[in-house]
Design a protein around this motif. Structure first.
Motif, mmCIF file in Angstrom:
data_model
loop_
_atom_site.group_PDB
_atom_site.id
_atom_site.type_symbol
_atom_site.label_atom_id
_atom_site.label_comp_id
_atom_site.label_asym_id
_atom_site.label_seq_id
_atom_site.Cartn_x
_atom_site.Cartn_y
_atom_site.Cartn_z
ATOM 1 N N PHE A 40 -1.060 8.891 -4.496
ATOM 2 C CA PHE A 40 -2.321 9.067 -3.804
ATOM 3 C C PHE A 40 -2.181 8.911 -2.374
ATOM 4 O O PHE A 40 -2.850 8.045 -1.499
ATOM 5 N N THR A 41 -1.220 9.826 -1.807
ATOM 6 C CA THR A 41 -0.969 9.639 -0.275
ATOM 7 C C THR A 41 -1.982 10.243 0.661
ATOM 8 O O THR A 41 -2.933 11.035 0.182
ATOM 9 N N ASN A 42 -1.801 9.837 1.770
ATOM 10 C CA ASN A 42 -2.647 10.430 2.919
ATOM 11 C C ASN A 42 -2.084 11.843 3.230
ATOM 12 O O ASN A 42 -0.948 11.978 2.933
ATOM 13 N N THR A 43 -2.887 12.670 3.911
ATOM 14 C CA THR A 43 -2.706 14.013 3.901
ATOM 15 C C THR A 43 -2.673 14.414 5.620
ATOM 16 O O THR A 43 -3.384 13.837 6.294
ATOM 17 N N HIS A 44 -2.278 15.562 5.822
ATOM 18 C CA HIS A 44 -2.350 16.183 7.248
ATOM 19 C C HIS A 44 -2.668 17.464 7.083
ATOM 20 O O HIS A 44 -2.358 18.379 6.522
ATOM 21 N N LEU A 96 0.809 -0.999 0.065
ATOM 22 C CA LEU A 96 0.093 0.053 0.063
ATOM 23 C C LEU A 96 0.811 1.227 -0.025
ATOM 24 O O LEU A 96 0.568 2.111 -0.771
ATOM 25 N N GLU A 97 1.971 1.282 0.760
ATOM 26 C CA GLU A 97 2.786 2.385 0.846
ATOM 27 C C GLU A 97 3.656 2.647 -0.585
ATOM 28 O O GLU A 97 3.730 3.670 -1.037
ATOM 29 N N ARG A 98 4.092 1.438 -1.204
ATOM 30 C CA ARG A 98 4.490 1.789 -2.403
ATOM 31 C C ARG A 98 3.721 2.325 -3.527
ATOM 32 O O ARG A 98 3.916 2.952 -4.260
ATOM 33 N N MET A 99 2.205 1.538 -3.538
ATOM 34 C CA MET A 99 1.363 2.116 -4.604
ATOM 35 C C MET A 99 1.033 3.570 -4.355
ATOM 36 O O MET A 99 0.654 4.451 -5.295
ATOM 37 N N ARG A 100 0.868 4.052 -3.182
ATOM 38 C CA ARG A 100 0.302 5.297 -2.704
ATOM 39 C C ARG A 100 1.549 6.266 -3.260
ATOM 40 O O ARG A 100 1.160 7.555 -3.917
ATOM 41 N N LYS A 101 2.761 6.048 -3.184
ATOM 42 C CA LYS A 101 3.725 6.861 -3.581
ATOM 43 C C LYS A 101 3.757 6.900 -4.971
ATOM 44 O O LYS A 101 4.194 8.066 -5.886
ATOM 45 N N ALA A 102 3.726 5.657 -5.571
ATOM 46 C CA ALA A 102 3.762 5.445 -7.217
ATOM 47 C C ALA A 102 2.723 6.367 -7.931
ATOM 48 O O ALA A 102 2.939 6.799 -8.850
ATOM 49 N N LEU A 103 1.501 6.324 -7.297
ATOM 50 C CA LEU A 103 0.106 6.845 -8.213
ATOM 51 C C LEU A 103 -0.349 7.920 -7.464
ATOM 52 O O LEU A 103 -0.934 8.745 -7.799
ATOM 53 N N LYS A 131 -3.563 16.987 12.067
ATOM 54 C CA LYS A 131 -4.533 16.161 11.996
ATOM 55 C C LYS A 131 -4.221 15.159 10.640
ATOM 56 O O LYS A 131 -4.465 15.596 9.674
ATOM 57 N N PHE A 132 -4.290 14.018 11.070
ATOM 58 C CA PHE A 132 -4.231 12.928 9.992
ATOM 59 C C PHE A 132 -5.544 12.787 9.256
ATOM 60 O O PHE A 132 -6.521 12.641 9.795
ATOM 61 N N ALA A 133 -5.527 12.939 7.813
ATOM 62 C CA ALA A 133 -6.729 12.714 7.104
ATOM 63 C C ALA A 133 -6.380 11.717 6.069
ATOM 64 O O ALA A 133 -5.497 11.897 5.177
ATOM 65 N N LYS A 134 -7.115 10.698 6.191
ATOM 66 C CA LYS A 134 -6.916 9.380 5.225
ATOM 67 C C LYS A 134 -7.650 9.659 3.870
ATOM 68 O O LYS A 134 -8.785 10.185 3.896
#
Length: 600
Positions: free
Chosen positions: A60-64, A51-58, A73-76
């Motif tokens: 599509f990372t989570n935000t704060h 999941l971490e690799r795909m989020r960086k490649a695409l 505040k973490f925002a998925k």
């Protein structure tokens, strides 16, 4: 209006996605990353890393969400229909659900190993709920999007239904679990029928087989009369089908059903000529288990199934032995242990590579256990029990004697084998006579007259073969092991080069003996010892007289040297005149110094 027309045309121009086989993606990841060996921790780490690799490649990372004077505040970032730009985006929903499912299974294994950690159950249910949330979101996206085809939508529906069913199953919500698992099984069955790919069809059918045990357990718990004998029998069949690696909830459900069945009724036992009522709930459950085991034994098709039943029943009896009915439970345990040995004997006979020696120890154990049953406190008051187990001992002694004779025959000891076969026939006759007298005894169940008849026919055929082998050995056609060993010369060929030797190669190969060429290590040869102190050894030797040689050497030296002064001449003459005294003072080493080490 123009904007709407343009958006509709753009949506129609988007190409459809290829078919996504969700179950195949999940199974491939599970088999390659830990679940082939049941390592859910490794599988969870793989899902998190992917999941971490795909989020960086695409990207599509989570935000704060950072606010002034407040911590971030973490925002998925959730998967939505608009964000699915590529087929790879579906992996976010699949592996998020799989990661949560792996966490739940880790907690479940920990809970089974340590039942005291009851808090793990809440974390397990919480992880399963999160897995259901991601699977449901994945199903919603696939169903609402027009770019996915029908097989992908069906697989997403089946996967989400299976995840909901597993969450409800672990939460003991049997009705919802049954509905979800039935839906998942129905969809997978339709997919297996519709596809022409054998690999996919095998995966879909395998998932249906995995769902079947949980589905039947839900049906048992929903049933109005869970303590019925028919339901219990089906449940035991289910446990045997699941095998050793089956779900532990089956055994728990069986114990609960037996407890509920025995709590309402009164259990009486007859032991030592007296009837008594059992008040202990655990003991009542064990007695009910043995009664159910007798019914289940008639339905077993292989000896291994009987062995599994006896192992489970004897283990439960060992844990439930109480002082009040200790003797009766000891009797149940010993009788069950002997029956388990008999099942092992039956299984050993069915194997092709079994030897008579393998069965001797098992029959010895059965006979010893049946002897101990008659010595159990309270058994002396039951005449039928004493008579029955005396017959059992004689019955299995006949079988033990037969296999002992077969063992002697395999070792080419034909005389002993023939005597033991005759002894077996006499034991069979004794056992037959005692069995006829106790036809109506309730303790005699597995011992039959037909098995003794079959044993008698085996003994008669074995006696004929032993007699023929003994006559052949007497005529010299067959040699025993001791005779073969005598004819083989153990000396090496190097020691008997000049002798004629006759070697029986066939017998040596049969006994796995090799022809010795040379004896290794070689034999020791005696040798003279060396002197320890060489200087002492020299004093024991007689040296030759070298005075004449010394005088000659001195004359030659004087003749070759130039003339010196009177003082020097006098000194030289004095040296020559004093030479004998120096020789006497220096000893033998001084005498031979010039002989061994040359001139000075």
């Amino acid at each position: 209006m123009t904007n709407d027309v343009e958006m509709k045309s753009e949506a129609e121009e988007l190409p459809p996605f290829p078919t996504v086989h969700i179950l195949q993606v999940v199974k491939d990841a599970q088999q390659q990353h830990g679940l082939r060996h049941g390592d859910y921790a490794r599988y969870r780490k793989y899902c998190a890393a992917k999941l971490e690799r795909m989020r960086k490649a695409l990207k599509f990372t989570n935000t704060h969400n950072c606010q002034k004077r407040r911590p971030a505040k973490f925002a998925k970032k959730w998967l939505t229909i608009e964000s699915v730009q590529n087929i790879q985006y579906l992996n976010f929903g699949i592996f998020e659900s799989e990661r949560r499912y792996a966490e739940a299974m880790i907690d479940k294994i920990t809970l089974e190993d340590n039942p005291e950690k009851s808090r793990k159950r809440f974390t397990m249910i919480n992880s399963l709920r999160k897995a259901v949330l991601h699977a449901t979101n994945l199903e919603k996206i696939v169903q609402e999007s027009e770019r996915f085809d029908a097989p992908t939508k069906l697989e997403a529906q089946a996967y989400a239904a299976w995840m909901r069913g597993m969450c409800s199953f672990e939460s003991r919500n049997w009705q919802k679990a049954s509905e979800s698992l039935k839906l998942a099984k129905t969809v997978y069955e339709k997919l297996a029928e519709a596809t022409n790919n054998t690999t996919l069809s095998t995966l879909f059918k395998g998932r249906c087989r995995e769902i079947q045990p949980q589905l039947r357990l839900c049906e048992f718990n929903i049933a109005e009369s869970p303590g019925a004998v028919g339901t219990m029998t089906e449940l035991m069949e289910l446990r045997m089908q699941m095998g050793e690696g089956g779900d532990s909830s089956v055994d728990k459900l069986i114990s609960e059903m037996r407890a509920s069945a025995t709590s309402a009724e009164v259990v009486t036992i007859e032991w030592g000529g007296m009837k008594s009522t059992v008040d202990d709930e655990k003991a009542k459950q064990v007695i009910q288990e043995w009664k159910q085991t007798e019914i289940e034994l008639a339905q077993c098709q292989t000896p291994k199934e009987k062995m599994a039943l006896f192992e489970k029943a004897t283990a439960d009896t060992r844990d439930a032995i109480d002082k009040s009915i200790k003797a009766y439970l000891e009797f149940l345990k010993m009788n069950g242990t002997a029956s388990r040995y008999l099942a092992i004997i039956e299984n050993t006979k069915s194997e092709r590579k079994s030897k008579p020696q393998d069965l001797l120890r098992l029959y010895d154990s059965v006979i010893e256990i049946y002897k101990e049953v008659a010595e159990t406190p309270g058994a002396e008051y039951d005449k039928n029990l004493i008579q029955a187990f005396e017959v059992k001992v004689e019955y299995y002694r006949a079988f033990r004697c037969f296999y002992m004779a077969s063992s002697y025959s395999a070792l080419h000891k034909y005389s002993e084998a023939a005597a033991l076969f005759d002894r077996t026939m006499s034991r069979i006759q004794d056992a037959e006579g005692k069995l006829k007298k106790l036809k109506s005894n309730t303790y005699i169940l597995n011992e039959t007259q037909s098995s003794l008849t079959d044993l008698k026919s085996e003994v008669e055929s074995a006696k004929i073969s032993v007699r023929a082998a003994r006559l052949a050995a007497a005529a010299g056609d067959i040699k025993t092991d001791s005779e073969v060993a005598k004819t083989i010369d153990e000396r090496s060929l190097l020691e008997t080069v000049n002798e004629w030797r006759q070697w029986n190669v066939r017998d040596s190969l049969k006994d796995k003996k090799t022809i010795p060429v040379a004896s290794l290590p070689p034999a020791f040869i005696p040798m003279p010892n060396k002197p320890i102190f060489f200087d002492l050894a020299i004093f024991h030797n007689t040296m030759p007289n070298v005075n004449e040689r010394l005088e000659k050497l001195q004359k030659d030296r004087d003749g070759q040297s130039p003339k010196k002064t009177a003082k020097g001449g006098a000194s030289a003459s004095s040296k020559t005149s004093d030479q004998p005294q120096g020789e006497g003072q220096q000893g033998i080493s001084g005498m031979v110094s010039g002989w061994f080490w040359g001139k000075k």
